[in-house]
Design a protein around this motif. Structure first.
Motif, PDB file in Angstrom:
ATOM      1  N   ALA A  10       0.868  -1.175   0.000  1.00 37.78           N
ATOM      2  CA  ALA A  10       0.000   0.000   0.000  1.00 37.78           C
ATOM      3  C   ALA A  10       0.905   1.225   0.000  1.00 37.78           C
ATOM      4  CB  ALA A  10      -0.912  -0.001   1.221  1.00 37.78           C
ATOM      5  N   VAL A  11       0.809   2.029  -1.051  1.00 36.26           N
ATOM      6  CA  VAL A  11       1.771   3.104  -1.286  1.00 36.26           C
ATOM      7  C   VAL A  11       1.142   4.470  -1.014  1.00 36.26           C
ATOM      8  CG1 VAL A  11       3.210   4.204  -3.063  1.00 36.26           C
ATOM      9  CG2 VAL A  11       2.972   1.705  -3.017  1.00 36.26           C
ATOM     10  N   ASP A  12       1.921   5.323  -0.362  1.00 34.70           N
ATOM     11  CA  ASP A  12       1.541   6.715  -0.174  1.00 34.70           C
ATOM     12  C   ASP A  12       1.760   7.437  -1.513  1.00 34.70           C
ATOM     13  OD1 ASP A  12       1.351   9.130   1.985  1.00 34.70           O
ATOM     14  OD2 ASP A  12       2.808   9.609   0.422  1.00 34.70           O
ATOM     15  N   THR A  62       3.108  13.722 -14.101  1.00 32.04           N
ATOM     16  CA  THR A  62       1.695  13.673 -13.743  1.00 32.04           C
ATOM     17  C   THR A  62       1.404  12.297 -13.138  1.00 32.04           C
ATOM     18  OG1 THR A  62       1.361  13.133 -16.044  1.00 32.04           O
ATOM     19  CG2 THR A  62       0.840  15.367 -15.387  1.00 32.04           C
ATOM     20  N   ASP A  63       0.204  12.156 -12.558  1.00 25.50           N
ATOM     21  CA  ASP A  63      -0.106  10.903 -11.856  1.00 25.50           C
ATOM     22  C   ASP A  63       0.008   9.703 -12.790  1.00 25.50           C
ATOM     23  OD1 ASP A  63      -0.516  12.316  -9.585  1.00 25.50           O
ATOM     24  OD2 ASP A  63      -2.711  12.191  -9.611  1.00 25.50           O
ATOM     25  N   ASN A  64       0.652   8.667 -12.295  1.00 24.14           N
ATOM     26  CA  ASN A  64       0.842   7.443 -13.073  1.00 24.14           C
ATOM     27  C   ASN A  64       1.066   6.294 -12.099  1.00 24.14           C
ATOM     28  OD1 ASN A  64       3.986   6.810 -12.902  1.00 24.14           O
ATOM     29  ND2 ASN A  64       3.719   9.024 -12.977  1.00 24.14           N
ATOM     30  N   ALA A  65       1.063   5.076 -12.603  1.00 25.05           N
ATOM     31  CA  ALA A  65       1.199   3.921 -11.716  1.00 25.05           C
ATOM     32  C   ALA A  65       2.620   3.371 -11.676  1.00 25.05           C
ATOM     33  CB  ALA A  65       0.223   2.826 -12.143  1.00 25.05           C
ATOM     34  N   ALA A  66       3.468   3.785 -12.632  1.00 22.24           N
ATOM     35  CA  ALA A  66       4.865   3.334 -12.589  1.00 22.24           C
ATOM     36  C   ALA A  66       5.523   3.860 -11.314  1.00 22.24           C
ATOM     37  CB  ALA A  66       5.611   3.820 -13.824  1.00 22.24           C
ATOM     38  N   MET A  67       5.176   5.099 -10.942  1.00 24.02           N
ATOM     39  CA  MET A  67       5.771   5.689  -9.734  1.00 24.02           C
ATOM     40  C   MET A  67       5.291   4.952  -8.480  1.00 24.02           C
ATOM     41  SD  MET A  67       3.713   9.323  -9.421  1.00 24.02           S
ATOM     42  CE  MET A  67       2.156   9.420  -8.493  1.00 24.02           C
ATOM     43  N   ILE A  68       4.064   4.429  -8.532  1.00 19.66           N
ATOM     44  CA  ILE A  68       3.529   3.682  -7.384  1.00 19.66           C
ATOM     45  C   ILE A  68       4.251   2.337  -7.262  1.00 19.66           C
ATOM     46  CG2 ILE A  68       1.427   2.656  -6.389  1.00 19.66           C
ATOM     47  CD1 ILE A  68       1.517   5.807  -6.509  1.00 19.66           C
ATOM     48  N   GLY A 122       5.031   8.018  -3.895  1.00 17.93           N
ATOM     49  CA  GLY A 122       5.036   7.602  -5.298  1.00 17.93           C
ATOM     50  C   GLY A 122       5.627   8.680  -6.200  1.00 17.93           C
ATOM     51  N   HIS A 123       5.187   9.925  -6.017  1.00 20.70           N
ATOM     52  CA  HIS A 123       5.746  11.008  -6.846  1.00 20.70           C
ATOM     53  C   HIS A 123       7.267  11.079  -6.689  1.00 20.70           C
ATOM     54  CE1 HIS A 123       2.507  13.042  -8.910  1.00 20.70           C
ATOM     55  NE2 HIS A 123       1.764  13.069  -7.817  1.00 20.70           N
TER      56      HIS A 123
END
Ligand SMILES: [Zn+2]
Lengths: 201, 322
Positions: B109-111, B292-298, B115-116
């Motif tokens: 579970a990622v903050d 911008t928001d993405n899931a790779a960073m998560i 992530g950014h």
């Protein structure tokens, strides 16, 4: 109804329901909150000495009820169907309630002084005063409980507050499930548009 | 293949990505809802949540297809738990829990803010802490003291609007629609950044405030008649952008100096702003598609967390505020 091992859950109302059914036989049922529905499912499977990979199909409650609650259930069903490569079917929460009490009219609390119910088989949001039923009709669901005084004054028969018929039970979802297919095609029943849509409509 | 599946649904992007444990991005799928929300002039949580539900499984399938991978290649599921829109977060969290539980996989579970920052740890040019990080998005403006990849410490924040929000609101005042940050940036290129003097509040410490500059722009717009406003729109945009960027750059450099950081990094959607990129030329910037928001960073952040085995993660809840 489908044969094999079927997991059913409904998170549309404040009391979330789940059931594990094998070839029509109910192996177990749980009632808790939407956030705990997968933990309940895990419990049910473990209790039967089984694992998620043993599931053959899913049945999910599609509402109406809490928007967020409906989505928690449908997102879980889509994630699980994807994980296991199994089919899913949707059953309306109103239909599941009604199935537990033949002849009864399902009435779910919709907040904002309204309830969700069926009119000619279609889900709608109505104020309790607008409900149309014959005197002596049995009303079930948390909306019937909440508006008991005025509904009884209009001639409704409402079982005692604590009667299990007021809460959706997932064994009935399995009983009613018809078309099993891609979980993505199981649509939520919101009934109401988002407030923002109404504001600009 | 041994892959991390990342899932992100905290605001108005539905995103899934596959990343290796070494930080190689195998796929990074982002379904933006910006068009859907444009007619409301901002993100509507209920509209966003409904769209996330429609998109969550398709983006995962697309991420797998683009990476030429199957779920058999996934050995960890990473999902944003917060902060963000609670109803939107719950769609991703619920789907991720179900997916991980169904496959018998652990879940991280990622903050979202971590992530950014973790967008900087991805290949091909991963950054090694320590560094000072400016995280500037439509929802947050933070100065972060980063000493290890597993986390960060916040040393400054905005007391009112986020920088990205200030850009979007300014764009709206200039008739550029929503989201207007990028349009404002383009318009500013044709204007004189010194034409108007927009004061940015100077707070003690390392905090930001952008509500004053927004009000100053509002008054400047109101003071002009329609014809003059049309003629001077580019000047207004350029001056407004200069004021916000100057505040960001000053505070960021001050924070780096106070904390003894030799390196500065910028993450978040505002990192796409051309004036910020030019003014903070010494900074390390995440590639634009990772800003911008993405899931790779998560998925990237999950590499530095301890995942939870099933069924321990099933009771995890989302959180709206940091
Ligand atoms: Zn963000």
């Amino acid at each position: 109804m489908r044969r094999g091992l079927v997991l059913a859950f409904d998170t549309a109302t404040p009391i979330a329901a789940s059931a594990l059914v094998r070839d029509g036989e109910v192996l177990g049922e749980r009632a808790s909150r939407a956030a705990s529905v997968l933990a309940d499912a895990d419990d049910l499977l473990r209790g039967a000495g089984l694992a998620p990979a043993d599931l053959d199909a899913l049945v999910v409650g599609t509402g109406p009820g809490s928007f967020t609650g409906i989505r928690i259930g449908l997102a879980a069903a889509r994630g699980l169907a994807l994980a296991l490569g199994i089919p899913a079917a949707g059953v309306s929460t109103l239909a599941a309630l009604a199935a537990a009490s033949p002849g009864g009219l399902p009435v779910i609390d919709a907040q904002r002084r309204e309830v969700f119910t069926l009119v000619d088989g279609e889900p709608v949001a109505r104020s309790p005063a607008e409900l149309d039923f014959e005197p002596g009709t049995i009303l079930i669901g948390d909306g019937a409980v909440r508006y008991r005084p005025e509904l009884e004054a209009a001639g409704a028969e409402i079982p005692p507050d604590r009667d299990v018929v007021h809460v959706p039970r997932a064994r009935f979802h399995v009983l009613l499930a018809g078309d099993f297919g891609d979980a993505d095609l199981v649509e939520p029943i919101y009934v109401r548009a988002p407030d923002a849509e109404k504001a600009i409509a | 293949m041994r892959l991390i599946l990342g899932l992100e649904t905290s605001c108005d992007e539905t995103a899934a990505a596959l990343v290796t444990h070494d930080g190689d991005i195998r796929s990074n799928v982002v379904a933006s809802q910006a068009v859907l929300h444009a007619r409301f002039g901002g993100v509507v949580p209920e509209v966003a949540s409904r769209r996330h539900l429609e998109l969550v499984a398709p983006v995962i399938r697309e991420a797998l297809a683009e990476a030429r991978a199957s779920l058999d290649d996934v050995e960890l599921v990473a999902v944003t738990r917060g902060p963000g829109l609670i109803g939107a977060l719950l769609v991703g969290l619920s789907a991720a829990k179900a997916l991980a539980w169904g496959r018998g996989l652990p879940l991280a579970a990622v903050d979202h803010l971590h992530g950014h920052v973790a967008s900087l740890y991805l290949e091909p040019a991963p950054l090694e802490p320590p560094f000072l990080c400016l995280l500037a998005t439509g929802g947050h403006t933070l100065l972060l003291d980063v000493r290890a990849r597993s986390g960060y410490r916040s040393v400054g924040t905005t007391i009112d609007d986020a920088a990205g929000e200030a850009f979007d609101k300014g764009a709206r005042l200039l008739g550029l629609g929503y989201p207007g940050g990028a349009a404002l940036d383009r318009l500013a290129a044709d204007g004189d950044p010194e034409a108007f003097d927009f004061p940015v509040a100077r707070l003690d410490g390392l905090d930001f405030s952008f509500s004053g500059v927004k009000t100053a722009l509002l008054y400047a717009v109101r003071a002009l008649d329609a014809g003059e406003l049309e003629r001077r729109r580019a000047d207004l945009a350029a001056s407004y952008q200069r004021a916000i960027v100057r505040a960001l750059v000053e505070r960021t450099r001050a924070a780096a100096e106070q904390l003894g950081h030799e390196r500065i990094a910028v993450v978040g959607g505002v990192a796409a702003n051309s004036e910020l990129r030019a003014s903070l030329a010494e900074a390390v910037l995440a590639p634009l598609e990772l800003c911008t928001d993405n899931a790779a960073m998560i998925a990237s952040a999950a590499r530095y967390l301890t995942p939870v085995a099933p069924p321990g993660f099933l009771e995890l809840d989302a959180y709206a505020a940091a």
